[in-house]
Design a protein around this motif. Structure first.
Motif, mmCIF file in Angstrom:
data_model
loop_
_atom_site.group_PDB
_atom_site.id
_atom_site.type_symbol
_atom_site.label_atom_id
_atom_site.label_comp_id
_atom_site.label_asym_id
_atom_site.label_seq_id
_atom_site.Cartn_x
_atom_site.Cartn_y
_atom_site.Cartn_z
ATOM 1 N N UNK A 130 -18.780 2.300 17.437
ATOM 2 C CA UNK A 130 -18.321 3.375 18.311
ATOM 3 C C UNK A 130 -19.153 3.551 19.392
ATOM 4 N N UNK A 131 -20.450 2.466 19.563
ATOM 5 C CA UNK A 131 -20.929 3.169 20.585
ATOM 6 C C UNK A 131 -20.231 2.110 21.738
ATOM 7 N N UNK A 132 -20.165 0.127 21.480
ATOM 8 C CA UNK A 132 -19.393 -0.229 21.926
ATOM 9 C C UNK A 132 -18.329 0.410 22.568
ATOM 10 N N UNK A 133 -17.275 1.003 22.038
ATOM 11 C CA UNK A 133 -15.835 2.125 22.523
ATOM 12 C C UNK A 133 -16.117 2.773 23.559
ATOM 13 N N UNK A 134 -18.016 3.529 23.480
ATOM 14 C CA UNK A 134 -17.788 4.919 23.816
ATOM 15 C C UNK A 134 -18.574 4.138 25.593
ATOM 16 N N UNK A 135 -18.247 2.704 25.435
ATOM 17 C CA UNK A 135 -19.689 3.088 26.861
ATOM 18 C C UNK A 135 -18.643 2.302 27.509
ATOM 19 N N UNK A 136 -17.431 1.000 27.140
ATOM 20 C CA UNK A 136 -16.217 0.679 27.469
ATOM 21 C C UNK A 136 -15.138 1.612 28.320
ATOM 22 N N UNK A 137 -15.305 2.788 27.087
ATOM 23 C CA UNK A 137 -14.041 4.285 27.296
ATOM 24 C C UNK A 137 -14.663 4.581 28.470
ATOM 25 N N UNK A 138 -16.181 5.066 28.871
ATOM 26 C CA UNK A 138 -16.940 5.682 30.053
ATOM 27 C C UNK A 138 -16.876 4.776 31.346
ATOM 28 N N UNK A 139 -17.602 3.506 30.903
ATOM 29 C CA UNK A 139 -17.716 2.804 32.095
ATOM 30 C C UNK A 139 -16.674 1.298 32.677
ATOM 31 N N UNK A 140 -15.477 1.455 31.750
ATOM 32 C CA UNK A 140 -14.178 0.992 32.723
ATOM 33 C C UNK A 140 -13.076 1.417 31.758
ATOM 34 N N UNK A 141 -12.993 2.291 31.328
ATOM 35 C CA UNK A 141 -10.901 2.389 31.614
ATOM 36 C C UNK A 141 -11.177 3.576 32.147
ATOM 37 N N UNK A 142 -11.794 4.820 32.169
ATOM 38 C CA UNK A 142 -12.134 5.524 32.954
ATOM 39 C C UNK A 142 -12.033 5.281 34.596
ATOM 40 N N UNK A 143 -13.056 4.578 34.888
ATOM 41 C CA UNK A 143 -12.906 4.248 36.220
ATOM 42 C C UNK A 143 -11.946 3.812 36.578
ATOM 43 N N UNK A 144 -11.683 2.758 35.960
ATOM 44 C CA UNK A 144 -9.714 1.996 36.172
ATOM 45 C C UNK A 144 -8.744 3.187 36.135
ATOM 46 N N UNK A 145 -8.682 3.872 35.494
ATOM 47 C CA UNK A 145 -7.717 4.523 35.468
ATOM 48 C C UNK A 145 -7.886 5.628 37.290
ATOM 49 N N UNK A 146 -9.141 6.279 37.281
ATOM 50 C CA UNK A 146 -9.512 7.077 38.353
ATOM 51 C C UNK A 146 -9.043 6.260 39.861
ATOM 52 N N UNK A 147 -9.234 4.998 39.334
ATOM 53 C CA UNK A 147 -8.954 4.108 40.979
ATOM 54 C C UNK A 147 -7.344 3.590 41.340
ATOM 55 N N UNK A 148 -6.853 3.934 40.363
ATOM 56 C CA UNK A 148 -5.740 3.642 40.030
ATOM 57 C C UNK A 148 -4.653 4.920 40.797
ATOM 58 N N UNK A 149 -5.656 5.588 40.313
ATOM 59 C CA UNK A 149 -5.028 6.910 40.465
ATOM 60 C C UNK A 149 -5.063 7.558 42.227
ATOM 61 N N UNK A 150 -6.137 6.757 42.937
ATOM 62 C CA UNK A 150 -6.605 7.248 43.899
ATOM 63 C C UNK A 150 -5.437 6.227 44.634
ATOM 64 N N UNK A 151 -5.315 5.035 44.243
ATOM 65 C CA UNK A 151 -5.062 3.840 45.461
ATOM 66 C C UNK A 151 -3.219 4.284 45.154
ATOM 67 N N UNK A 152 -2.449 5.080 44.164
ATOM 68 C CA UNK A 152 -0.848 6.009 43.566
ATOM 69 C C UNK A 152 -0.500 6.974 44.497
ATOM 70 N N UNK A 153 -2.069 7.333 44.837
ATOM 71 C CA UNK A 153 -2.107 8.932 45.549
ATOM 72 C C UNK A 153 -0.402 9.131 45.844
ATOM 73 N N UNK A 154 -0.697 8.039 46.951
ATOM 74 C CA UNK A 154 0.812 8.649 47.588
ATOM 75 C C UNK A 154 2.018 8.329 46.530
ATOM 76 N N UNK A 155 1.848 7.100 45.898
ATOM 77 C CA UNK A 155 3.448 7.707 45.202
ATOM 78 C C UNK A 155 3.471 8.625 43.892
ATOM 79 N N UNK A 156 2.692 8.780 44.372
ATOM 80 C CA UNK A 156 2.493 10.652 43.540
ATOM 81 C C UNK A 156 3.185 11.566 44.501
ATOM 82 N N UNK A 157 3.010 11.734 45.645
ATOM 83 C CA UNK A 157 3.897 12.374 46.154
ATOM 84 C C UNK A 157 5.347 11.946 47.156
#
Length: 188
Positions: A130-157
């Motif tokens: 659970x520590x490894x999964x939490x670390x991966x979720x906090x430090x890798x998955x969520x930042x990647x999702x935020x980067x994708x959402x920022x990069x595709x803001x024009x597509x959302x609009x």
């Protein structure tokens, strides 16, 4: 074991291993002994949590309520849930009483032996997992999702404009067309 409720202290279970046809067995003021449960000492449990650091810790073990969310309610198995004799076929009273006692004793003690052998290693492995999964979720998955959402803001609009300009008027006009229809059900 089935009589335990959430938040209640455990009670001692008494099983009389004598024959049910011996009513005078405990007439002299004797009480039947409990077979496998040691009496609890509330002073010992209170002294465990005397440190102020332990009182504010979120990892303080719950000694009385070990399944507060009822995750393992399906494991409340008693002798009557497993073995039941119909009225037409019955064993002797002593066989039934000893079977019940041996079932309960073996269930409790085998569980305790297995947990002594496996609980700590499995707890360590689960904590690491659970520590490894939490670390991966906090430090890798969520930042990647935020980067994708920022990069595709024009597509959302663009998608919201397409929905607002093309799809919404089409569905609104279809709704107005269908609003004129009425359905009446009649019994024959």
């Amino acid at each position: 074991m089935d009589g335990l409720k959430k938040g209640e202290d455990s009670e001692e279970v008494e099983i009389n291993l004598g024959d049910s046809s011996d009513p005078e067995e405990f007439d002299h003021g004797e009480q039947p002994q409990t077979l496998w449960k040691a009496p609890s000492h509330p002073e010992a449990e209170e002294s465990i949590h005397s440190s102020s650091l332990v009182d504010i810790s979120d990892t303080k073990p719950l000694l009385n309520v070990r399944d507060p969310r009822g995750i393992n309610d399906c494991l409340k198995v008693t002798f009557e849930d497993v073995i039941a004799e119909p009225v037409s076929v019955r064993s002797g009273d002593r066989v039934w009483i000893w079977s019940h006692a041996l079932f309960e004793v073996s269930r409790v003690w085998i569980y305790r032996i297995i947990t002594v052998l496996l609980a700590i290693p499995i707890s360590i492995l689960s904590g690491i997992l659970f520590a490894v999964l939490s670390c991966i979720h906090i430090w890798m998955i969520i930042p990647c999702i935020k980067c994708i959402l920022l990069g595709t803001r024009w597509l959302q609009k663009l998608w919201s404009v397409v929905l607002e300009v093309l799809v919404r008027p089409l569905l609104a006009s279809a709704g107005r067309c269908c609003a004129g229809f009425s359905l009446h059900l009649a019994e024959e």
